[in-house]
Design a protein around this motif. Structure first.
Motif, PDB file in Angstrom:
ATOM      1  N   ASP A  80       0.258   6.357  15.698  1.00  0.00           N
ATOM      2  CA  ASP A  80       0.358   5.350  16.753  1.00  0.00           C
ATOM      3  C   ASP A  80      -0.826   4.393  16.801  1.00  0.00           C
ATOM      4  OD1 ASP A  80       2.737   6.531  17.316  1.00  0.00           O
ATOM      5  OD2 ASP A  80       2.144   7.366  19.248  1.00  0.00           O
ATOM      6  N   SER A  81      -2.024   4.844  16.456  1.00  0.00           N
ATOM      7  CA  SER A  81      -3.174   3.932  16.494  1.00  0.00           C
ATOM      8  C   SER A  81      -3.034   2.839  15.434  1.00  0.00           C
ATOM      9  CB  SER A  81      -4.499   4.690  16.343  1.00  0.00           C
ATOM     10  OG  SER A  81      -4.579   5.321  15.094  1.00  0.00           O
ATOM     11  N   ALA A  82      -2.490   3.167  14.277  1.00  0.00           N
ATOM     12  CA  ALA A  82      -2.247   2.149  13.244  1.00  0.00           C
ATOM     13  C   ALA A  82      -1.174   1.172  13.711  1.00  0.00           C
ATOM     14  CB  ALA A  82      -1.832   2.805  11.935  1.00  0.00           C
ATOM     15  N   LEU A  83      -0.139   1.676  14.364  1.00  0.00           N
ATOM     16  CA  LEU A  83       0.912   0.788  14.876  1.00  0.00           C
ATOM     17  C   LEU A  83       0.371  -0.168  15.919  1.00  0.00           C
ATOM     18  CD1 LEU A  83       4.104   3.003  15.155  1.00  0.00           C
ATOM     19  CD2 LEU A  83       3.573   1.233  13.498  1.00  0.00           C
ATOM     20  N   LYS A  84      -0.528   0.302  16.766  1.00  0.00           N
ATOM     21  CA  LYS A  84      -1.140  -0.571  17.773  1.00  0.00           C
ATOM     22  C   LYS A  84      -1.898  -1.716  17.093  1.00  0.00           C
ATOM     23  CE  LYS A  84      -1.640   2.919  21.355  1.00  0.00           C
ATOM     24  NZ  LYS A  84      -2.589   3.769  22.096  1.00  0.00           N
ATOM     25  N   MET A  85      -2.614  -1.405  16.009  1.00  0.00           N
ATOM     26  CA  MET A  85      -3.340  -2.444  15.276  1.00  0.00           C
ATOM     27  C   MET A  85      -2.382  -3.436  14.630  1.00  0.00           C
ATOM     28  SD  MET A  85      -6.545  -0.603  13.420  1.00  0.00           S
ATOM     29  CE  MET A  85      -5.645   0.849  12.878  1.00  0.00           C
TER      30      MET A  85
ATOM     31  N   MET B  16       0.814  -1.201   0.000  1.00  0.00           N
ATOM     32  CA  MET B  16       0.000   0.000   0.000  1.00  0.00           C
ATOM     33  C   MET B  16       0.855   1.261   0.000  1.00  0.00           C
ATOM     34  SD  MET B  16      -3.200  -0.927   2.489  1.00  0.00           S
ATOM     35  CE  MET B  16      -2.463  -0.041   3.812  1.00  0.00           C
ATOM     36  N   SER B  17       2.112   1.129  -0.147  1.00  0.00           N
ATOM     37  CA  SER B  17       3.003   2.281  -0.107  1.00  0.00           C
ATOM     38  C   SER B  17       2.562   3.378  -1.069  1.00  0.00           C
ATOM     39  CB  SER B  17       4.430   1.853  -0.460  1.00  0.00           C
ATOM     40  OG  SER B  17       4.924   0.984   0.518  1.00  0.00           O
ATOM     41  N   TRP B  18       2.650   4.601  -0.579  1.00  0.00           N
ATOM     42  CA  TRP B  18       2.408   5.816  -1.336  1.00  0.00           C
ATOM     43  C   TRP B  18       0.982   5.947  -1.874  1.00  0.00           C
ATOM     44  CZ3 TRP B  18       5.989   9.141  -0.190  1.00  0.00           C
ATOM     45  CH2 TRP B  18       7.269   8.668   0.120  1.00  0.00           C
ATOM     46  N   ALA B  19       0.041   5.190  -1.344  1.00  0.00           N
ATOM     47  CA  ALA B  19      -1.357   5.320  -1.760  1.00  0.00           C
ATOM     48  C   ALA B  19      -1.899   6.652  -1.234  1.00  0.00           C
ATOM     49  CB  ALA B  19      -2.187   4.161  -1.220  1.00  0.00           C
ATOM     50  N   VAL B  20      -2.561   7.395  -2.081  1.00  0.00           N
ATOM     51  CA  VAL B  20      -3.070   8.712  -1.724  1.00  0.00           C
ATOM     52  C   VAL B  20      -4.344   8.570  -0.893  1.00  0.00           C
ATOM     53  CG1 VAL B  20      -3.966  10.894  -2.644  1.00  0.00           C
ATOM     54  CG2 VAL B  20      -2.071   9.736  -3.780  1.00  0.00           C
ATOM     55  N   GLY B  21      -4.406   9.297   0.207  1.00  0.00           N
ATOM     56  CA  GLY B  21      -5.608   9.355   1.029  1.00  0.00           C
ATOM     57  C   GLY B  21      -5.790   8.211   2.017  1.00  0.00           C
ATOM     58  N   VAL B  22      -4.862   7.279   2.081  1.00  0.00           N
ATOM     59  CA  VAL B  22      -4.988   6.171   3.033  1.00  0.00           C
ATOM     60  C   VAL B  22      -4.598   6.660   4.421  1.00  0.00           C
ATOM     61  CG1 VAL B  22      -4.161   3.875   3.672  1.00  0.00           C
ATOM     62  CG2 VAL B  22      -4.569   4.418   1.271  1.00  0.00           C
ATOM     63  N   LYS B  23      -5.523   6.510   5.344  1.00  0.00           N
ATOM     64  CA  LYS B  23      -5.324   6.938   6.728  1.00  0.00           C
ATOM     65  C   LYS B  23      -5.511   5.740   7.652  1.00  0.00           C
ATOM     66  CE  LYS B  23      -5.837  11.609   5.921  1.00  0.00           C
ATOM     67  NZ  LYS B  23      -4.645  12.261   5.605  1.00  0.00           N
ATOM     68  N   ASP B  24      -5.409   5.978   8.948  1.00  0.00           N
ATOM     69  CA  ASP B  24      -5.542   4.911   9.938  1.00  0.00           C
ATOM     70  C   ASP B  24      -6.852   4.140   9.800  1.00  0.00           C
ATOM     71  OD1 ASP B  24      -3.106   5.458  10.969  1.00  0.00           O
ATOM     72  OD2 ASP B  24      -3.813   6.331  12.825  1.00  0.00           O
ATOM     73  N   SER B  25      -7.947   4.848   9.524  1.00  0.00           N
ATOM     74  CA  SER B  25      -9.251   4.173   9.443  1.00  0.00           C
ATOM     75  C   SER B  25      -9.280   3.152   8.304  1.00  0.00           C
ATOM     76  CB  SER B  25     -10.386   5.186   9.295  1.00  0.00           C
ATOM     77  OG  SER B  25     -10.188   5.974   8.138  1.00  0.00           O
ATOM     78  N   GLN B  26      -8.671   3.473   7.165  1.00  0.00           N
ATOM     79  CA  GLN B  26      -8.617   2.526   6.052  1.00  0.00           C
ATOM     80  C   GLN B  26      -7.688   1.354   6.369  1.00  0.00           C
ATOM     81  OE1 GLN B  26      -8.182   5.910   5.404  1.00  0.00           O
ATOM     82  NE2 GLN B  26     -10.148   6.315   4.454  1.00  0.00           N
TER      83      GLN B  26
ATOM     84  N   THR C 142       5.159  -9.522   5.521  1.00  0.00           N
ATOM     85  CA  THR C 142       5.726  -8.262   5.033  1.00  0.00           C
ATOM     86  C   THR C 142       4.621  -7.230   4.873  1.00  0.00           C
ATOM     87  OG1 THR C 142       7.457  -9.449   3.818  1.00  0.00           O
ATOM     88  CG2 THR C 142       7.022  -7.179   3.152  1.00  0.00           C
ATOM     89  N   LEU C 143       4.861  -6.029   5.396  1.00  0.00           N
ATOM     90  CA  LEU C 143       3.910  -4.931   5.263  1.00  0.00           C
ATOM     91  C   LEU C 143       4.665  -3.678   4.851  1.00  0.00           C
ATOM     92  CD1 LEU C 143       0.989  -3.929   5.612  1.00  0.00           C
ATOM     93  CD2 LEU C 143       1.540  -3.436   8.004  1.00  0.00           C
ATOM     94  N   ARG C 144       4.225  -3.074   3.764  1.00  0.00           N
ATOM     95  CA  ARG C 144       4.858  -1.848   3.252  1.00  0.00           C
ATOM     96  C   ARG C 144       3.847  -0.709   3.280  1.00  0.00           C
ATOM     97  NH1 ARG C 144       7.043  -5.910  -0.235  1.00  0.00           N
ATOM     98  NH2 ARG C 144       9.267  -6.126   0.176  1.00  0.00           N
ATOM     99  N   LEU C 145       4.112   0.253   4.141  1.00  0.00           N
ATOM    100  CA  LEU C 145       3.240   1.413   4.296  1.00  0.00           C
ATOM    101  C   LEU C 145       3.993   2.712   4.032  1.00  0.00           C
ATOM    102  CD1 LEU C 145       1.366   0.308   7.555  1.00  0.00           C
ATOM    103  CD2 LEU C 145       0.585   0.086   5.197  1.00  0.00           C
ATOM    104  N   ALA C 146       5.028   2.662   3.243  1.00  0.00           N
ATOM    105  CA  ALA C 146       5.872   3.832   2.967  1.00  0.00           C
ATOM    106  C   ALA C 146       5.047   5.010   2.469  1.00  0.00           C
ATOM    107  CB  ALA C 146       6.938   3.474   1.937  1.00  0.00           C
ATOM    108  N   GLY C 147       5.336   6.176   3.042  1.00  0.00           N
ATOM    109  CA  GLY C 147       4.723   7.413   2.591  1.00  0.00           C
ATOM    110  C   GLY C 147       3.294   7.632   3.032  1.00  0.00           C
ATOM    111  N   LEU C 148       2.746   6.739   3.851  1.00  0.00           N
ATOM    112  CA  LEU C 148       1.364   6.902   4.300  1.00  0.00           C
ATOM    113  C   LEU C 148       1.307   7.718   5.588  1.00  0.00           C
ATOM    114  CD1 LEU C 148      -0.177   3.367   3.658  1.00  0.00           C
ATOM    115  CD2 LEU C 148      -0.045   5.334   2.132  1.00  0.00           C
ATOM    116  N   ASP C 149       0.106   8.179   5.904  1.00  0.00           N
ATOM    117  CA  ASP C 149      -0.132   8.953   7.114  1.00  0.00           C
ATOM    118  C   ASP C 149      -0.404   7.982   8.262  1.00  0.00           C
ATOM    119  OD1 ASP C 149      -0.585  10.986   8.878  1.00  0.00           O
ATOM    120  OD2 ASP C 149      -2.577  11.474   8.117  1.00  0.00           O
ATOM    121  N   VAL C 150       0.643   7.286   8.694  1.00  0.00           N
ATOM    122  CA  VAL C 150       0.536   6.276   9.752  1.00  0.00           C
ATOM    123  C   VAL C 150       0.850   6.940  11.087  1.00  0.00           C
ATOM    124  CG1 VAL C 150       1.558   4.144  10.649  1.00  0.00           C
ATOM    125  CG2 VAL C 150       1.222   4.421   8.196  1.00  0.00           C
TER     126      VAL C 150
END
Length: 151
Positions: A42-47, A1-11, A32-40
């Motif tokens: 602490d709540s996403a990290l907890k999940m 999902m790296s660099w996907a536009v508009g992806v936030k914690d809720s998504q 493996t999880l790639r979240l480069a460039g996203l608006d991640v």
């Protein structure tokens, strides 16, 4: 999902957690999880920590919301990632400081740590991290702020 536009914690939560069940994960076996460039944050990290117990490679590069406290969450007592995470890419995370390196020492399986482009993490801090772990594991600084296990 790296660099996907508009992806936030809720998504990210919608992808990870099954609807109607906060305790069941769709991605429990993910390695493996790639979240480069996203608006991640602490709540996403907890999940991620809670719902991905087998995670081995995590790319959070250029996630500008990450702080030293975020790394503390990722490596906290009782988190599976503390024992499974082998590769962690935090390059370009400019809120991280040398303080995050003390939390990284908790990652017992760590083989690759990328902190290139983290303006507030110093080469000296990386060298101290390597020195502090030299009693149990041999690491080297292969590039500026790229730390690799060599044994």
């Amino acid at each position: 999902m790296s660099w996907a536009v508009g992806v936030k914690d809720s998504q990210i939560k919608d992808l990870i957690v099954q609807p109607g069940s906060e305790s069941r994960s769709r991605l429990r076996g993910l390695l493996t999880l790639r979240l480069a460039g996203l608006d991640v944050n602490d709540s996403a990290l907890k999940m991620i920590v809670r719902h991905m117990p087998s995670l081995r490679r995590l790319d959070l590069s250029h996630c500008q919301g990450l702080t030293d406290q975020s790394i503390n969450l990722l490596t906290a007592t009782g988190c599976n990632t503390r024992n499974t995470l082998r590769q962690l890419n935090l390059s370009g995370c400019n809120k991280l400081t040398d303080a995050c390196l003390s939390y990284m020492k908790r990652l017992s399986a760590l083989a690759l740590l990328d902190l290139r482009g983290c303006r507030n993490v110093t080469r000296r801090g990386c060298e101290n991290f390597i020195s502090d772990l030299s009693y149990c594991t041999v690491f080297c600084l292969t590039e500026d702020k790229l730390i690799q296990r060599i044994s």
